[in-house]
Design an enzyme around this catalytic site. Sequence first.
Site, PDB file in Angstrom:
ATOM      1  CB  THR A 248      -0.753   0.091   1.537  1.00  0.00           C
ATOM      2  OG1 THR A 248      -1.636  -1.160   0.643  1.00  0.00           O
ATOM      3  CG2 THR A 248      -1.774   0.946   1.043  1.00  0.00           C
TER       4      THR A 248
ATOM      5  CG  ASN B 214      -6.832  -8.645  -4.841  1.00  0.00           C
ATOM      6  OD1 ASN B 214      -6.658  -8.186  -6.086  1.00  0.00           O
ATOM      7  ND2 ASN B 214      -7.704  -8.474  -3.836  1.00  0.00           N
TER       8      ASN B 214
ATOM      9  CD  GLN C 138      -2.808 -11.973  -3.997  1.00  0.00           C
ATOM     10  OE1 GLN C 138      -3.006 -12.728  -3.659  1.00  0.00           O
ATOM     11  NE2 GLN C 138      -3.128 -11.057  -2.868  1.00  0.00           N
TER      12      GLN C 138
ATOM     13  CB  THR D 177      15.575   4.026  11.112  1.00  0.00           C
ATOM     14  OG1 THR D 177      15.630   4.922  11.360  1.00  0.00           O
ATOM     15  CG2 THR D 177      16.122   2.716  11.409  1.00  0.00           C
TER      16      THR D 177
ATOM     17  CB  CYS E 277     -14.460  -3.473   4.264  1.00  0.00           C
ATOM     18  SG  CYS E 277     -15.274  -3.652   2.833  1.00  0.00           S
TER      19      CYS E 277
HETATM   20  N1  PLP Z   1      -2.755  -5.247  -3.828  1.00  0.00           N
HETATM   21  C1  PLP Z   1      -2.640  -6.530  -4.168  1.00  0.00           C
HETATM   22  C2  PLP Z   1      -2.903  -6.801  -5.306  1.00  0.00           C
HETATM   23  C3  PLP Z   1      -2.920  -6.852  -2.640  1.00  0.00           C
HETATM   24  O1  PLP Z   1      -3.233  -8.503  -2.923  1.00  0.00           O
HETATM   25  C4  PLP Z   1      -3.011  -6.350  -1.310  1.00  0.00           C
HETATM   26  C5  PLP Z   1      -3.397  -6.801  -0.181  1.00  0.00           C
HETATM   27  O2  PLP Z   1      -3.991  -7.171  -0.137  1.00  0.00           O
HETATM   28  C6  PLP Z   1      -2.461  -4.958  -1.678  1.00  0.00           C
HETATM   29  C7  PLP Z   1      -2.273  -4.674  -2.599  1.00  0.00           C
HETATM   30  C8  PLP Z   1      -1.711  -4.482  -0.410  1.00  0.00           C
HETATM   31  O3  PLP Z   1      -0.727  -5.122   0.023  1.00  0.00           O
HETATM   32  P1  PLP Z   1       0.293  -4.495   2.058  1.00  0.00           P
HETATM   33  O4  PLP Z   1      -1.233  -5.940   2.781  1.00  0.00           O
HETATM   34  O5  PLP Z   1       1.639  -5.006   1.332  1.00  0.00           O
HETATM   35  O6  PLP Z   1      -0.501  -2.688   1.561  1.00  0.00           O
END
Ligand code: PLP
Length: 388
Positions: A73, A156, A184, A243, A331
């Site tokens: 994210t 996903n 994924q 860090t 969610c």
């Molecule tokens: N992108 C995809 C396709 C995901 O499945 C996810 C997690 O569910 C993310 C991004 C976000 O990942 P993170 O939990 O490392 O922020």
Amino acid sequence: MSSSRIYMDWNATAPLLPEAREACLSALDLLGNPSSVHGEGRALRTLIENARRDVAVLCGAKPGSVIFTSGATEAANLVLTPDFRMGRTPLKIGRLYASAIEHPAVREGGRFPREALSEIPVISDGVVDLPVLRELLSAHDRQLGLPMVAVMLVNNETGIIQPIAAIAEIVRAHGGILVVDAVQAAGRVPLSIEDLGADFLIVSSHKIGGPKGAGALVARGEVMMPAPLIRGGGQEKGHRSGTENPVAIAGFAAAARKVGEDVGQRIGVVTALRDKLEGEMLAAATDVVIHGRDVSRVGNTIFFTLPGLKAETGQIAFDLEGVALSAGSACSSGKVGQSHVLTAMGYDPRQGALRISIGEGTTQADIDRCATVFAKVAARRRAPGQAA
Ligand code: PLP
């Protein structure tokens, strides 16, 4: 969790690999700050640079192009910005074109204002509509800046694989930047930023058997880079201050090494188990709809709708039988939301869909048990009120 439960939600989080656990534990006791010049600091710096090389190998990239973040994210929010630099020269990105099936981490558009976001539709089989992408980019107003396109490699929810190399060709022909969420895909398909033709990849530690709280933005080169999201002490060559977290990074790297080995052979075993389960599901309920079954999919995912069974109800029924799977997109509140992926694929999202996602720790016994539970849940749905 009782030992009799079975975990079939690997796309949400893969179980921690023993190698990753070991690497985290040994990094935990290391003293020092990776930015310090003394011996303790240098030892941590070596750990982080070795980890950078491991993540680069997983992505077919150069180590210097890996920026560690707190997860996918954050990596998405770092790269999805109108403000770039080409060396020392500012570079403006005018609009973000993101596919309709992106994870919210990308769909929210990062640092682009809402009015600078466009959606690329998918056709009913869940694959990005290439002619529409071409039209959108042809109509792009370059006065505003370059176009940026974001398409995930593997979805996903469905596991559907997007034709990234073809998308990259279209993006290149229109002078755009291509960002690929490979969260994924890592460890499930061979991954190479060069072969994909992407400018940036996004990966996450906890989806490949590493700890939560680490991820990376991986660039094809080092010249064209986004404005930093987190400013401060200039760590990660100024791209991500703060860090570094050597514990999470060490675990992430150990997982990257492990899942990068013999991807084809390992996923072959998982695919055989997945296909067996699908066969049993189709035998138990001939009306089950397995989304994306006719297109290219990763071998660990089954996204299905059982007519007459709401996904939320189905998820609870499986959970009560000891099977952990997911319904639509969960969610952060824990509530089940309607799947935007189903909607984008043209299905009625109200009934929803359930996702089974497995991995290397999944056994034949797990598959047999899941098939039995599926048959029970499917039979019960036909005879509501009757004991199964
Ligand atoms: N992108 C995809 C396709 C995901 O499945 C996810 C997690 O569910 C993310 C991004 C976000 O990942 P993170 O939990 O490392 O922020």
